[in-house]
Enzyme design. Structure first.
Site, PDB file in Angstrom:
ATOM      1  N   VAL A 122      62.447  20.175  37.570  1.00 31.85           N
ATOM      2  CA  VAL A 122      63.825  19.954  37.175  1.00 31.85           C
ATOM      3  C   VAL A 122      64.072  20.407  35.674  1.00 31.85           C
ATOM      4  O   VAL A 122      65.131  20.215  35.110  1.00 31.85           O
ATOM      5  CB  VAL A 122      64.713  18.669  37.737  1.00 31.85           C
ATOM      6  CG1 VAL A 122      64.675  18.668  39.009  1.00 31.85           C
ATOM      7  CG2 VAL A 122      63.913  17.617  36.935  1.00 31.85           C
ATOM      8  N   ASP A 178      64.112  23.307  40.844  1.00 37.07           N
ATOM      9  CA  ASP A 178      65.551  23.584  40.719  1.00 37.07           C
ATOM     10  C   ASP A 178      65.620  24.758  39.609  1.00 37.07           C
ATOM     11  O   ASP A 178      66.503  25.021  39.239  1.00 37.07           O
ATOM     12  CB  ASP A 178      66.330  22.303  40.069  1.00 37.07           C
ATOM     13  CG  ASP A 178      67.856  22.363  40.133  1.00 37.07           C
ATOM     14  OD1 ASP A 178      68.305  22.921  40.771  1.00 37.07           O
ATOM     15  OD2 ASP A 178      68.130  22.188  38.941  1.00 37.07           O
ATOM     16  N   ASN A 222      72.676  19.913  38.174  1.00 39.84           N
ATOM     17  CA  ASN A 222      73.832  19.386  37.414  1.00 39.84           C
ATOM     18  C   ASN A 222      75.044  20.410  37.649  1.00 39.84           C
ATOM     19  O   ASN A 222      75.298  21.046  36.609  1.00 39.84           O
ATOM     20  CB  ASN A 222      73.258  19.130  35.784  1.00 39.84           C
ATOM     21  CG  ASN A 222      74.349  18.695  34.974  1.00 39.84           C
ATOM     22  OD1 ASN A 222      75.394  17.806  35.677  1.00 39.84           O
ATOM     23  ND2 ASN A 222      74.365  18.739  33.617  1.00 39.84           N
ATOM     24  N   GLY A 233      65.505  11.864  28.873  1.00 42.36           N
ATOM     25  CA  GLY A 233      66.511  11.103  29.531  1.00 42.36           C
ATOM     26  C   GLY A 233      66.444  11.228  31.192  1.00 42.36           C
ATOM     27  O   GLY A 233      66.367  10.215  32.032  1.00 42.36           O
ATOM     28  N   GLU A 277      63.781  33.349  36.623  1.00 40.04           N
ATOM     29  CA  GLU A 277      65.065  32.713  37.079  1.00 40.04           C
ATOM     30  C   GLU A 277      66.316  33.692  36.466  1.00 40.04           C
ATOM     31  O   GLU A 277      66.232  33.977  35.454  1.00 40.04           O
ATOM     32  CB  GLU A 277      65.270  31.455  36.413  1.00 40.04           C
ATOM     33  CG  GLU A 277      66.485  30.750  36.926  1.00 40.04           C
ATOM     34  CD  GLU A 277      66.433  29.425  36.303  1.00 40.04           C
ATOM     35  OE1 GLU A 277      65.260  28.374  36.374  1.00 40.04           O
ATOM     36  OE2 GLU A 277      67.530  28.876  35.807  1.00 40.04           O
ATOM     37  N   HIS A 297      69.192  26.028  40.363  1.00 41.56           N
ATOM     38  CA  HIS A 297      69.458  25.407  38.745  1.00 41.56           C
ATOM     39  C   HIS A 297      70.915  24.668  39.027  1.00 41.56           C
ATOM     40  O   HIS A 297      71.783  24.666  38.308  1.00 41.56           O
ATOM     41  CB  HIS A 297      69.539  26.485  37.638  1.00 41.56           C
ATOM     42  CG  HIS A 297      69.207  25.915  36.441  1.00 41.56           C
ATOM     43  ND1 HIS A 297      68.473  26.637  35.478  1.00 41.56           N
ATOM     44  CD2 HIS A 297      69.382  24.650  35.750  1.00 41.56           C
ATOM     45  CE1 HIS A 297      68.348  25.605  34.494  1.00 41.56           C
ATOM     46  NE2 HIS A 297      68.936  24.713  34.605  1.00 41.56           N
ATOM     47  N   ARG A 350      62.192  23.396  33.535  1.00 43.62           N
ATOM     48  CA  ARG A 350      62.355  24.636  32.878  1.00 43.62           C
ATOM     49  C   ARG A 350      61.167  25.381  33.903  1.00 43.62           C
ATOM     50  O   ARG A 350      60.266  24.924  33.903  1.00 43.62           O
ATOM     51  CB  ARG A 350      62.142  24.911  31.442  1.00 43.62           C
ATOM     52  CG  ARG A 350      62.834  25.813  30.774  1.00 43.62           C
ATOM     53  CD  ARG A 350      62.370  25.785  29.241  1.00 43.62           C
ATOM     54  NE  ARG A 350      60.880  26.318  29.072  1.00 43.62           N
ATOM     55  CZ  ARG A 350      60.158  25.888  28.083  1.00 43.62           C
ATOM     56  NH1 ARG A 350      60.723  25.411  27.038  1.00 43.62           N
ATOM     57  NH2 ARG A 350      58.886  26.185  27.857  1.00 43.62           N
TER      58      ARG A 350
END
Lengths: 311, 311
Positions: free
Chosen positions: B222, B248, B275, B143, B253, B272, B224
């Site tokens: 963006v 991101d 979104n 997407g 992480e 991250h 993983r």
């Protein structure tokens, strides 16, 4: 059956292989200034421009988008029988891309993210916004403003435009004539000032306009520094009246060392390099080829400079 | 003449007026978990998810795009007669916008501009690039990758895509199957890693891939963190093997304090938050309304989670 001869085109102030290649690409024949050229492609500023053009010259192409300095020097006026074209439009896409970059970086809080030296989504994430569903006011829809509209549309943003005439800008939700500009400040979420640089546009954004904007608004200026009142902008950034500003042009310009805009966290300054030389030359070469193609076909090259309009 | 009754839909873990509004907007009737609901809209993470669903439940909507954790907990597997849908796709546009912002900011040298406290076009302008005419490699065209293609196209950039199958991605100049991924590293100017997070994708970018890229390349991740070898990336940024990276997602992480990526000038880290919650909730509400509309009309909500595929 008649066959027009290919136009003879000089490149000045100095012959330049890239530009002669662009002339050839448009169907012209490169020649020297002394070889009775039909046209002259100028590649630098006004310094060294010949006082008298050969009488054979019917068209001169200038390399800049804004031609105020050329007009003020009287060079265009002194040659009324020549068609003068600017490079307005040739650089619109890169300036629009720069404006979009600044707007996106502001709305998504990149300056605060770049200042961080620690993984802190709890403080940073709440400041990340989106252009999706946002309304962007484009102040002055010349080439740059018009190039921005589809860029914003693919991101799901809506455009309100302000132009002198108010004639609808393709893709804009609504276009306001400049007399109704005050309606736009509380209405749009963000603003891109991309007014064509002409001498008759007054200061557009001062204290009252900034106060009328949403506190979440970003203001981007890629047009001319003096369209924004710098002191009022600094005050608005400090008070939180608006969310931020990103300026490719400033007043004064160059922005002096120690100016508050260098250190205010939600102010972004790029030193009038939205259209830097490495990008400008290929864009101008493309413009030259297009215009030589038109000239060689008997069409008028464009855009023709109108001294009375100032561009 | 038959008339289907409107589906009864519970919102969990707690009733929430915004989500019940979204249910109503899709033609559903909000009800409690104990009221024999036809479907369950879940609004948070797996903590507190009921061990046993009421036998009336035929569909469960989960709020996340990646559902690895839900699958690893066995919750989906334990309810094989229920249709499970994720929110994959609902957040694609905002993540794609974030990726575009990072790419534009990198290519146009915004980090160096933000670090400047002096008007220095002579040092900054030569580093300003453009996406116009550039080729962007999109690694993993789910997407997010597919949402990026038209955004890049309006900026005059071309897209090369890499997908598992190599089936042509609409708008991409060429789509490579993952077996041919090595062809893309020297070919594209910049890269956006937007692979769908699944357990069977290996590390994609390591020292060899970085060495094969152009020295002007920006790499955006963006997807993983562990798809990129962090140590190799740090080395490539320090040596100038590539121009920059904007992440991101990181590995490890969260990125620990003091990690070199916090201070390398051509590294950009966002925690991250492509979104973030303020954008996620309205996007999820829209997704819920769409899926309730489908469910109420007897159509299958989507995208259905496939435990064997991992998403």
């Amino acid at each position: 059956m008649t066959s027009e001869r290919a136009p003879r085109i000089a490149v000045g102030p100095a012959r330049d292989a890239r530009f002669e290649q662009a002339v050839v690409g448009g169907g012209g024949v490169p020649c020297g200034f002394e070889d009775a050229p039909d046209a002259l492609i100028w590649t630098t500023g006004p310094d060294g421009f010949p006082e008298t053009l050969p009488p054979s010259v019917r068209w001169v192409q200038l390399p800049s988008a804004g031609v105020e300095y050329w007009l003020s020097q009287g060079i265009v006026r002194d040659h009324p029988h020549v068609t003068w074209t600017s490079a307005a439009g040739a650089y619109s896409a890169t300036v629009a891309e720069h404006a979009l970059m600044l707007l996106l970086a502001g709305v998504r809080a990149l300056p605060a993210h770049l200042a961080a030296t620690s993984w802190a989504p709890e403080t940073l994430a709440p400041s990340v916004g989106t252009l999706r569903g946002a309304t962007v006011g484009i102040i002055g829809a010349g080439g740059v403003g018009r190039a921005l509209v589809p860029m914003l549309a693919t991101l799901g943003a809506h455009t309100l435009a302000v132009t002198r005439s108010g004639r609808p800008v393709p893709g804009a939700v609504e276009t306001f004539p400049v007399e109704r500009i005050d309606e736009i400040w509380p209405l749009a979420d963000h603003f891109v000032i991309s007014a064509i640089a002409t001498t008759d546009v007054e200061r557009l954004v001062g204290a009252a306009e900034l106060a009328a904007m949403k506190p979440t608004a970003w203001v981007i200026n890629v047009a001319r520094g003096d369209l924004v009142d710098t002191d009022a902008l600094v005050a608005a950034l400090r008070s939180g009246a608006i969310a931020g500003a990103a300026l490719d042009v400033t007043d004064p310009e160059p922005l002096p060392d120690g100016h508050p805009l260098w250190t205010i966290p939600n102010a972004v300054v790029t030193p009038h390099d939205s259209n830097p030389a490495p990008l400008r030359i290929p864009a101008y070469l493309e413009h030259v080829t297009e215009n030589v193609t038109r000239f060689a076909s008997g069409l008028a090259p464009s855009p023709v400079i109108d001294p009375s309009a100032g561009y």
